[in-house]
Design a protein around this motif. Structure first.
Motif, PDB file in Angstrom:
ATOM      1  N   THR A   1       0.835  -1.212   0.000  1.00 44.28           N
ATOM      2  CA  THR A   1       0.000   0.000   0.000  1.00 44.28           C
ATOM      3  C   THR A   1       0.863   1.253   0.000  1.00 44.28           C
ATOM      4  OG1 THR A   1      -1.823  -1.128   1.143  1.00 44.28           O
ATOM      5  CG2 THR A   1      -1.774   1.277   1.243  1.00 44.28           C
ATOM      6  N   ALA A   2       1.922   1.250   0.792  1.00 38.05           N
ATOM      7  CA  ALA A   2       2.817   2.412   0.833  1.00 38.05           C
ATOM      8  C   ALA A   2       3.478   2.645  -0.520  1.00 38.05           C
ATOM      9  CB  ALA A   2       3.884   2.213   1.910  1.00 38.05           C
ATOM     10  N   THR A   3       3.787   1.588  -1.235  1.00 37.30           N
ATOM     11  CA  THR A   3       4.474   1.720  -2.515  1.00 37.30           C
ATOM     12  C   THR A   3       3.598   2.377  -3.572  1.00 37.30           C
ATOM     13  OG1 THR A   3       5.733  -0.275  -1.996  1.00 37.30           O
ATOM     14  CG2 THR A   3       5.752   0.433  -4.283  1.00 37.30           C
ATOM     15  N   ILE A   4       2.290   2.350  -3.393  1.00 41.12           N
ATOM     16  CA  ILE A   4       1.387   2.977  -4.351  1.00 41.12           C
ATOM     17  C   ILE A   4       1.673   4.469  -4.472  1.00 41.12           C
ATOM     18  CG2 ILE A   4      -1.034   3.594  -4.765  1.00 41.12           C
ATOM     19  CD1 ILE A   4      -1.785   0.874  -3.602  1.00 41.12           C
ATOM     20  N   VAL A   5       2.070   5.100  -3.382  1.00 39.38           N
ATOM     21  CA  VAL A   5       2.310   6.550  -3.401  1.00 39.38           C
ATOM     22  C   VAL A   5       3.449   6.912  -4.354  1.00 39.38           C
ATOM     23  CG1 VAL A   5       2.925   8.574  -2.037  1.00 39.38           C
ATOM     24  CG2 VAL A   5       1.363   6.863  -1.091  1.00 39.38           C
ATOM     25  N   PRO A   6       4.661   6.377  -4.183  1.00 39.08           N
ATOM     26  CA  PRO A   6       5.721   6.719  -5.142  1.00 39.08           C
ATOM     27  C   PRO A   6       5.447   6.215  -6.551  1.00 39.08           C
ATOM     28  CG  PRO A   6       6.473   5.016  -3.620  1.00 39.08           C
ATOM     29  CD  PRO A   6       5.186   5.542  -3.086  1.00 39.08           C
ATOM     30  N   LEU A   7       4.770   5.080  -6.674  1.00 37.95           N
ATOM     31  CA  LEU A   7       4.428   4.591  -8.007  1.00 37.95           C
ATOM     32  C   LEU A   7       3.534   5.593  -8.742  1.00 37.95           C
ATOM     33  CD1 LEU A   7       3.689   0.767  -7.517  1.00 37.95           C
ATOM     34  CD2 LEU A   7       5.585   1.790  -8.787  1.00 37.95           C
TER      35      LEU A   7
END
Length: 219
Positions: A92-98
């Protein structure tokens, strides 16, 4: 030998995590990237509503977003990621930089696709009294659909690559799985299995996107 009874469920879970990260990021990239791409086109010196300062600011944002390597971007936006999700690790956190990486990338492709629309069609709509909004909705976006689909396909493939890189800092998904179960345990078979899964995902998405783009182009 790979212990598939142990590895297969974890590999499947990692595949689902990658699909989740890439899918949500792509939806957000489309929702934000298409309007940004339209604005880049409209505010350009040769656009329908030229706005030099606005175009320069938007262009600078897009260029900076596209030029920063994703692995560096992961670190740079960590405070934003923590603010939005409460953590900097996990799918879920990785969605932000992606999403932050995908929006300027996709927006520039959207702008390029819209520029491929025949100027005569735009001029015909203007001569009939169509507003800028109507030209965008009725002429530009419908006529650019094959290019937009191709742009979305390219962005999806890039997001899969980015999501794998995120595994280097605990981003979850197939990249994280390859590092923890393959690289750190010196198990080349697991790493190869992850590469095969990624290749299959990319080929399926690319083939589907190409078919859809061709079908829209022939209508």
């Amino acid at each position: 030998m790979i212990d598939w009874d142990r590895i297969a469920p974890a590999l499947w879970q990692a595949t689902l995590e990658t699909t989740y990260m890439v899918g949500v990021s792509m939806v957000l990239a489309v929702l934000l990237g298409i309007p940004l791409g339209v604005l880049l086109l409209l505010t350009a010196p040769d656009g329908l509503t030229p706005r030099r300062v606005v175009h320069q600011v938007l262009g600078a944002f897009v260029n900076v977003g596209r030029s920063v390597p994703f692995i560096v971007l992961l670190v740079l936006v960590a405070p934003v990621t923590r603010l939005v999700t409460g953590t900097t690790i996990g799918s879920t956190a990785t969605i932000v930089p992606l999403t932050i990486a995908a929006v300027p990338f996709f927006a520039r492709l959207v702008e390029a696709s819209l520029r491929e629309v025949a100027p005569g069609k735009v001029e015909a709509a203007r001569s009939m009294g169509a507003s800028t909004g109507q030209i965008v909705r009725v002429v530009l976006l419908p006529e650019a659909r094959p290019g937009l689909v191709a742009a979305a396909t390219v962005t999806l493939v890039a997001l899969i690559s980015y999501s794998a890189m995120a595994g280097a800092i605990g981003g979850g998904g197939l990249g994280d799985f390859a590092i923890r179960h393959g690289y750190q345990r010196f198990d080349t078979g697991v790493t190869v299995a992850v590469v095969v899964v990624l290749l299959v995902m990319v080929q399926m998405l690319q083939s589907a996107g190409d078919r859809l783009a061709r079908r829209l182009a022939h209508r």
